[in-house]
Scaffold this active site. Sequence first.
Site, mmCIF file in Angstrom:
data_model
loop_
_atom_site.group_PDB
_atom_site.id
_atom_site.type_symbol
_atom_site.label_atom_id
_atom_site.label_comp_id
_atom_site.label_asym_id
_atom_site.label_seq_id
_atom_site.Cartn_x
_atom_site.Cartn_y
_atom_site.Cartn_z
ATOM 1 N N GLU C 93 90.809 -20.257 -58.181
ATOM 2 C CA GLU C 93 89.892 -21.390 -58.187
ATOM 3 C C GLU C 93 90.264 -22.373 -59.292
ATOM 4 O OE1 GLU C 93 85.196 -22.650 -58.472
ATOM 5 O OE2 GLU C 93 85.849 -20.799 -59.410
ATOM 6 N N LYS C 223 77.487 -0.900 -55.934
ATOM 7 C CA LYS C 223 78.146 -2.082 -55.360
ATOM 8 C C LYS C 223 77.176 -2.975 -54.602
ATOM 9 C CE LYS C 223 82.401 0.268 -55.750
ATOM 10 N NZ LYS C 223 83.651 0.762 -55.210
ATOM 11 N N ASP C 297 87.208 -2.209 -60.723
ATOM 12 C CA ASP C 297 86.865 -2.187 -59.310
ATOM 13 C C ASP C 297 86.128 -3.496 -59.000
ATOM 14 O OD1 ASP C 297 85.930 -1.770 -56.772
ATOM 15 O OD2 ASP C 297 85.333 0.302 -57.139
ATOM 16 N N HIS C 388 86.213 -31.105 -60.978
ATOM 17 C CA HIS C 388 86.723 -30.424 -59.795
ATOM 18 C C HIS C 388 87.679 -31.325 -59.024
ATOM 19 C CE1 HIS C 388 85.103 -26.363 -59.338
ATOM 20 N NE2 HIS C 388 84.163 -26.771 -60.163
#
Lengths: 396, 396, 396, 396
Positions: C93, C223, C297, C388
């Site tokens: 990004e 998760k 993870d 951006h």
Amino acid sequence: MKIAAIPERVRIPRDSENDYTPESAATRREFVLQHTGINLSHVAHYSFDPSDLPGNVENFTGVAQVPIGIAGPLLINGEHAQGEFYVPLATTEGTLVSSYNRGMRLLTESGGVKTTVVDDAMQRAPVFMLGDALQAREFGCWVEENLSDIKEAAESTTHIGKLRNIDQFAVGPLRYLRFNYTTGDAAGQNMAGKATFAACEWIKGTYPLHPEYFLTGNIDTDKKHSQLNVLLGRGKRVVAEAVLRGDLMRELMHISAADLARTREIQMAGAFMAGSSNNGAHAANALAALFIATGQDVANVAESHAAITYSRELENGDFYWSITLPSLIVATYGGGTGLATQKECLEMLGCYGKGKAHKFAEICAAVVLAGETSLVSAMLHGDWVSAHEKFGRNRP
Amino acid sequence: MKIAAIPERVRIPRDSENDYTPESAATRREFVLQHTGINLSHVAHYSFDPSDLPGNVENFTGVAQVPIGIAGPLLINGEHAQGEFYVPLATTEGTLVSSYNRGMRLLTESGGVKTTVVDDAMQRAPVFMLGDALQAREFGCWVEENLSDIKEAAESTTHIGKLRNIDQFAVGPLRYLRFNYTTGDAAGQNMAGKATFAACEWIKGTYPLHPEYFLTGNIDTDKKHSQLNVLLGRGKRVVAEAVLRGDLMRELMHISAADLARTREIQMAGAFMAGSSNNGAHAANALAALFIATGQDVANVAESHAAITYSRELENGDFYWSITLPSLIVATYGGGTGLATQKECLEMLGCYGKGKAHKFAEICAAVVLAGETSLVSAMLHGDWVSAHEKFGRNRP
Amino acid sequence: MKIAAIPERVRIPRDSENDYTPESAATRREFVLQHTGINLSHVAHYSFDPSDLPGNVENFTGVAQVPIGIAGPLLINGEHAQGEFYVPLATTEGTLVSSYNRGMRLLTESGGVKTTVVDDAMQRAPVFMLGDALQAREFGCWVEENLSDIKEAAESTTHIGKLRNIDQFAVGPLRYLRFNYTTGDAAGQNMAGKATFAACEWIKGTYPLHPEYFLTGNIDTDKKHSQLNVLLGRGKRVVAEAVLRGDLMRELMHISAADLARTREIQMAGAFMAGSSNNGAHAANALAALFIATGQDVANVAESHAAITYSRELENGDFYWSITLPSLIVATYGGGTGLATQKECLEMLGCYGKGKAHKFAEICAAVVLAGETSLVSAMLHGDWVSAHEKFGRNRP
Amino acid sequence: MKIAAIPERVRIPRDSENDYTPESAATRREFVLQHTGINLSHVAHYSFDPSDLPGNVENFTGVAQVPIGIAGPLLINGEHAQGEFYVPLATTEGTLVSSYNRGMRLLTESGGVKTTVVDDAMQRAPVFMLGDALQAREFGCWVEENLSDIKEAAESTTHIGKLRNIDQFAVGPLRYLRFNYTTGDAAGQNMAGKATFAACEWIKGTYPLHPEYFLTGNIDTDKKHSQLNVLLGRGKRVVAEAVLRGDLMRELMHISAADLARTREIQMAGAFMAGSSNNGAHAANALAALFIATGQDVANVAESHAAITYSRELENGDFYWSITLPSLIVATYGGGTGLATQKECLEMLGCYGKGKAHKFAEICAAVVLAGETSLVSAMLHGDWVSAHEKFGRNRP
């Protein structure tokens, strides 16, 4: 800085000597008449002595007359509530009483409702403000290490309340402490507030950093639903469970266990998506009606209406249905429980006074379950709308 | 399959001809006496004709007498509510009336409360069950395309209710539809239910796949708090806002705007962490007391107590405070609003009957804001516990 | 009952002897080429020996090359992390690295970030199914009374993990137990799973009713974000806090403390209304980039991105800003931490291996705070979109 | 007011002319070596030209090499994804690939996964600050009435993005507007940000009160889970559904539909109580692994991992299972999708470039469903822990 004298306004009349008299109430009704033009003639109609009211209301002016219907019998096989009960429900919503009545019949004929109070504690949750997160963590350890002294400080203010434990939640330099008390047959909010205030004063005075605190950090969450209350409980955590007989479901409700199972799957998905306080139908109807009738603090419907339904279709065509109320706030002593009609309604359930709070909590949960079975059945069988057409049409 | 005759049990007596008579009520009190040993003598004490009650209660047996205290004046500068109001609060919780009274004084002296109803709709949210997600999506498009026919079907059942729009929520093969209605001065749950039932029957009959549906998919969320209601509203979405004068805060409450600002930061963090329905102090106290007094469906405290507080310390030492109630369910017509004491209390606020629902919603929000200012001030100034000591000690 | 032979399908090639070889990987790339027509030529480009991979991946075929940018220095004054750090961020990004870099400069120039791990535990939460709620309550008591035996059973499976305590949650006839372990420098999910399995087997075998259980009742919540994790924590609960200097905010960010305070009020109201996992800006950007770079993870971004911001405008024009990550799951040992690039990135932070998990957790939180300050400042100053435009325009 | 010169600190080297070169990356690795003592030798190992990277990363220094395993075939019968797929999963968590592989086999043998994108929009949600709630309501009406002009202003900034509608949320004097865009095959956050900025500037300049606004009011909720996103969607709302064959469940997974049904009831109750983002097992594992492999913005796992599972035991012993991902953020164009390994992985799925975003979203959902079936089966059959023992033991 603005400096302005506060002007004298008309104030509601109040007798500073003894305001709890029929005369004071009448004076205020006269005041209302003068200032609004409305004659509170029905409101004036009460059957008790206003001298019973200190601690329950200020500026007493009369009463709301809320219709009571009765439903039952409801067979309960609880630890504390045992036998058939007739239940007073104070409501202005048509069909409510008849719907609960119908559910009670199904439950009773199916063998009754099993009820269990699985936890019981009332909270007050102050927040201490430390200099940084490390100080706050160390403060938290100190609180844990000094629990017996804190307990002593808290319990010095009450004969009944016992400090059970303190949950801690860390946010930045803040330490939210959630004090859990057993409070006997009172709901215990005031008891918990007073005891926690004493404990906080002791902590502030004793802990070397003498940290500031607020008596509530808004996680209590008093008279507000919260996920915290669903998880950790507030007041009574109580379960009602029943096995609905397949033959009775068909005969009385015209539905099957398979219908119910399918409905439940969809209702659980819907409640989850909506971020709902309750994945069942509604507990609030029963609780509001019971709370008004029996002198509970009705604002506690906010917390008490949360519920978790867990149910299963059984292989023999019966249906196991449980509802868990994680934060039911009820009392059989103190608050409004001793008022005239309220006491009668508690007595009608065998629940007035000391040693009855768990029994009353069990009855509340059983009544909630009756409503669940009735409403879901009505919805399934399509007579929900027509029932409201029949019973729920008030004058307009 | 079990086959068992349902045994005949004792049933609560009911007059199938006309059950709404003093005699029927007396018969049931006699029944209670026989079965529980309790004489409902105070419950028997009511001042209206039971023939007023069809549509409000079944198995009428008497009344709960809930004490009413009055608070005020509360100056409101709303769109619909304008002027000074005296507010009837039905409660059994000591300090409640005096606390609201105190908050009303601060708000009134500070120039009053501005109130605005920013949205208004009542919902019923059925769920249609399609064969798969693709079918469900196509069904959703069809519903959108056929909105005017659906609207016609829904509105055929009511003179007042208007179907405004239908929200759609997709889950697997399910399509939850949330019908939004304007319902005039009624709360409108029954109206919405009946209209949606007609609409669903039309949809089921017309859409080629003739999908099954449940009249509720549990996202309504009727008598339940939910994040959905906070976001999309239910009933009235109403805002009360005020600028508290710095000098008055100090004089009346002994606090400053800076104190309040700091408290609010901590209370917002706490409410967020707890997953609370309300990031302010509590709306439920005001709403339960107002709802009982004025014949609202008290179970709706469950939805109505949700709130979003947004506040700011101003540079001049004043404090801007707003509270938004996203799902306030109130009525001034229908339900319990026409009952004897309830009507008097609505009239006292100038809110009985048609065209008054928004005015009443504004008053509710203003009263809630009064409670917020009073409670937070008390908590800050440390007289919270002592106030409860003084006013909240009932007999035990 | 359908009986159908499962047809033989094409299967991904796998060497049952030793599958962790360059040849096996090449065989699978060849398989992909044959079945999809795609030549994984860049994926084939890795710099380590596949024999390092058992325990990290199956059917190894190659690598994703994720660009790493570095940001810093970030001055941290933590318990474990102390000094200036250069931070590897793996991302695709645009503007992410430069934005964090900017925030790090503000924090560093303001005197650095204070970091504290305030809690640390990993969970596994099985559910036991009892006959009814009463049995479940009694079972819960038994679990509490037999904690030391349960602890022994659990800890028999691990040298590192220690069972700290078991939270209990009651729903109907179910008892959800939430086992809390300390797990050293590993994230500990597998350790917790294995230990809890042993404990559950012991419980099932020992408790007279021999209740069935599932190893997870879905409250872990592994998760997945949950309010439970926000409240009770999962993995590390870690706080980063800083005082932003007013002069630097103006010079570097073109904003003031008052601007920030106003923004925070609005952002807290918005996050509360939305039912968000985080009342700040975003933690996920920093965490995803750090997790990929350092072999965490990455699925744990789901839990780890939750955050509670608490901030205050100070009287001197500075701004106190804290962020609390209640459920940060990180490791410096085990999992992917020992892989080639991942180890280098951990080493670059001085965080590889044993005894480093708290240090790494502190760095994560500090980096998150850098992103908060930068993003909110950009949004306030209006250069969010233009930044951006400049950095975030990839080929399309 | 403090006035202090910002001291010169060591800064990460950056070539202001062209920083996207192997030399710049090497210079920064040298800088890391000097400042941390760590030689980033594996990080240096990449196979593409850094000139591809503008718009994806700043201060490029090297790459994270994340192992990719492949799983499949997975048979998908979607609108856009049709046929058997081999899926690249970038992960360091042992057992992940083999577990998904197992689930894919069950799904494929059962006839495959049906997938449907049921909604698609990207958001930016600014907040406008008005003088009071009434002004804010009127402003809201004006926005609705001027939607076509607002749309024109927004769409002037983009060839692809289309403004679909604007949701409105009222809080006090604030009006949160949630702009919904279709964004083609890009994820669209930047597109939505830029277009909304233009729209807001137009609104601010045109609306007579010229209200201030922030470009985000924190309800977007970008890179954060929220109930709002679950309800109203963000990115793609996509459903995967399958009917698991009873015989295959027994043969491959050693479980029955009845087992699954019972598990689901308990897991739904648990997820509801926990306030979880997902009432299924976990979507984050699949999504993180797919996102890393295919160049998605991995921070979007925060939003994308939310899920609603709806399932049913069928009368013939099969099991219907659906999962709805309400806020899946994916792209097949822009962002990291064109990078070297990322493009190869997208191509392997036939998903690179324009017109592929819905296909890729369908694949993501199908892979998630594969993981659900495998994990729940493993948990039920008790081989969860042992599988992790076998595959998930990395070096420690």
